[in-house]
Structures are given as structure tokens and as C-alpha cells.
Design a protein around this motif. Structure first.
Motif, PDB file in Angstrom:
ATOM      1  N   THR A 149      -5.961  -2.704   5.697  1.00 10.43           N
ATOM      2  CA  THR A 149      -6.456  -2.085   4.463  1.00 10.43           C
ATOM      3  C   THR A 149      -7.701  -2.672   3.635  1.00 10.43           C
TER       4      THR A 149
ATOM      5  N   HIS B 110     -11.140  -0.623   2.445  1.00 11.29           N
ATOM      6  CA  HIS B 110     -11.538  -0.526   0.967  1.00 11.29           C
ATOM      7  C   HIS B 110     -12.999  -1.330   1.151  1.00 11.29           C
TER       8      HIS B 110
ATOM      9  N   GLY C 221       3.352   3.355  -3.688  1.00  7.10           N
ATOM     10  CA  GLY C 221       3.036   4.138  -4.526  1.00  7.10           C
ATOM     11  C   GLY C 221       1.811   3.569  -5.105  1.00  7.10           C
ATOM     12  N   THR C 222       0.972   2.667  -4.798  1.00  3.60           N
ATOM     13  CA  THR C 222      -0.277   1.957  -5.104  1.00  3.60           C
ATOM     14  C   THR C 222      -1.262   2.968  -4.726  1.00  3.60           C
ATOM     15  N   ASN C 223      -1.933   3.428  -5.707  1.00  3.87           N
ATOM     16  CA  ASN C 223      -3.150   4.227  -5.479  1.00  3.87           C
ATOM     17  C   ASN C 223      -4.312   3.340  -4.860  1.00  3.87           C
ATOM     18  N   GLU C 224      -5.449   3.942  -4.418  1.00  2.00           N
ATOM     19  CA  GLU C 224      -6.527   3.356  -3.705  1.00  2.00           C
ATOM     20  C   GLU C 224      -7.421   2.520  -4.522  1.00  2.00           C
ATOM     21  N   ASN C 225      -7.756   2.901  -5.814  1.00  2.00           N
ATOM     22  CA  ASN C 225      -8.119   2.183  -6.870  1.00  2.00           C
ATOM     23  C   ASN C 225      -7.713   0.750  -7.460  1.00  2.00           C
ATOM     24  N   ASP C 226      -6.326   0.850  -7.509  1.00  2.00           N
ATOM     25  CA  ASP C 226      -5.425  -0.155  -7.715  1.00  2.00           C
ATOM     26  C   ASP C 226      -5.480  -1.232  -6.728  1.00  2.00           C
ATOM     27  N   LEU C 227      -5.581  -0.896  -5.439  1.00  7.40           N
ATOM     28  CA  LEU C 227      -5.667  -1.458  -4.261  1.00  7.40           C
ATOM     29  C   LEU C 227      -6.851  -2.561  -4.117  1.00  7.40           C
ATOM     30  N   SER C 228      -8.063  -1.606  -4.543  1.00  9.85           N
ATOM     31  CA  SER C 228      -9.436  -2.160  -4.333  1.00  9.85           C
ATOM     32  C   SER C 228      -9.522  -3.459  -5.546  1.00  9.85           C
TER      33      SER C 228
ATOM     34  N   GLU D  37       0.918  -1.346  -0.055  1.00  7.05           N
ATOM     35  CA  GLU D  37      -0.029  -0.112   0.115  1.00  7.05           C
ATOM     36  C   GLU D  37       0.761   1.430   0.025  1.00  7.05           C
ATOM     37  N   SER D  38       1.966   1.204   0.633  1.00  7.72           N
ATOM     38  CA  SER D  38       2.951   2.403   0.742  1.00  7.72           C
ATOM     39  C   SER D  38       3.938   2.510  -0.264  1.00  7.72           C
TER      40      SER D  38
END
Length: 202
Positions: free
Chosen positions: A49, A53, A8-15, A5-6
Motif C-alpha cells: 500500500t 502511494h 472504508g479508508t479512501n486513498e487520500n486519507d491513506l496518503s 486500507e480495506s
């Protein structure tokens, strides 16, 4: 496990990553056999995390099943509108339906199985199956009007064909081919021939 998560991955990519990991696990283990801990590990995130989400495992699964209502049916409609023989048309329709199940990592199958216990899934499953039945019924009606099929209840025929194929795919998947030890291509080919036997005008 390192939580990316820390990095450089954005929230949308994580979801998206969480959802893709969950698809794999739900197909392998079913809904009950999959935990949020397993999903977090597969997605390379921590559970905090994951819960940021999605509120719960149920929320993840419901979000995944929403995807199946958004399929583009152009490919299926193209198959049904082609000039091939009805038997070939149904074969290609069945193979395309099977490919969708594969591409969705089996989410449709799991959703069908789970919808009996989880009423919130019924709408997503129903919308998906209704669309498949609708476009097949429309094609059967056109073939009747062209004098190729005999008069019939084409809604029921479409319902039976779609549900029979999905049922066979479910059995194949859950029993890993033990009950029906044949390849999907032969299964779809034979099902199309048998199904049309009573509908074609002699």
C-alpha cells in the motif's frame, strides 16, 4: 498488523496517514534510520500500500518537505508588524519559528540536515528559509527608516538571526538539551537581546 486500507479508508486519507507516520519516524530516527517497513507499521498499512502511494522512501520524504514551502507566513508578519519593542518582536519571531518546527514534527530540521546529501531537497529548504529572511529583512529596514535601528546590512542580519535560531534548535533537538541545558523561551529571549545589542540606535 491489520491493514486498514480495506476498512472504508479512501486513498487520500491513506496518503496523509503514511506522511504523518513518516514525519514522526524521520524526526526520531533521521532519514537513514527510517525504513519503509517502519513507516508502514506506524501508519497501519502494508508496504505494498505504501509503495502504491509513494514510489520510495525518498519520494515520501520529498513530499513531506514540500509542505514546509507552503506555510502561511501571516502569523510571522503580524508579529513583525506589531508595535512591541524590537527585542520582544524578535523573541516572538523566534518562538513562532520554533513552534513551526514542533508542528512540522521536526521535518524542517531533518530536511536541512539531509539537504547536503540530497540535492532534490535544497529547493524546498531554500524557499522556506528565504521567505523567513525576506520578511525579517523588510521589518529591519522599516525600523531603520523609523530611526530605531542604525544603518546596517539587514539582509545579512536577517540571515544570521534565522540561521542562528535554527542552528540552536537543531542542537537542542539532536543532543536533547545536553549541550544547551536551558529552555527554549530563555534561549530565544537571550538571543534576541544579544543580537539587537549592536543594531539599536543609542
Amino acid at each position: 498488523m491489520k491493514d486498514t486500507e480495506s476498512m472504508g479508508t479512501n486513498e487520500n486519507d491513506l496518503s496523509i496517514r503514511i506522511l504523518e507516520a513518516a514525519k514522526i519516524l524521520f524526526m526520531e530516527n533521521g532519514f537513514k534510520g527510517t525504513t519503509t517497513k517502519m513507516i508502514a507499521k506506524e501508519a497501519s498499512v502494508n508496504e505494498a500500500t505504501l509503495f502504491r502511494h509513494f514510489k520510495s522512501k525518498e519520494g515520501i520524504f520529498l513530499e513531506i518537505t514540500k509542505e514546509i514551502t507552503q506555510y502561511n507566513h501571516l502569523r510571522l508578519e503580524t508579529i513583525l508588524e506589531s508595535n512591541v519593542a524590537p527585542e520582544e518582536m524578535l523573541y516572538q519571531f523566534g518562538m513562532e519559528l520554533y513552534q513551526r518546527i514542533v508542528d512540522s514534527k521536526g521535518v524542517l530540521i531533518v530536511a536541512i540536515i539531509e539537504s547536503k546529501r540530497r540535492s532534490e531537497l535544497v529547493t524546498n529548504v531554500t524557499l522556506t528559509l528565504s521567505k523567513l529572511i525576506e520578511i525579517l529583512e523588510r521589518r529591519f529596514t522599516a525600523l531603520y527608516q523609523e530611526g530605531i535601528l542604525i544603518e546596517n546590512d539587514f539582509f545579512t542580519a536577517s540571515l544570521m538571526y534565522v540561521e542562528s535560531l535554527i542552528g540552536l534548535f537543531v542542537v537542542q533537538n539532536r543532543l536533547e538539551g545536553d549541550l544547551i541545558p536551558i529552555e527554549i523561551e530563555r534561549l530565544c529571549r537571550s538571543a534576541s537581546k544579544i543580537f539587537l545589542n549592536g543594531m539599536l540606535k543609542k
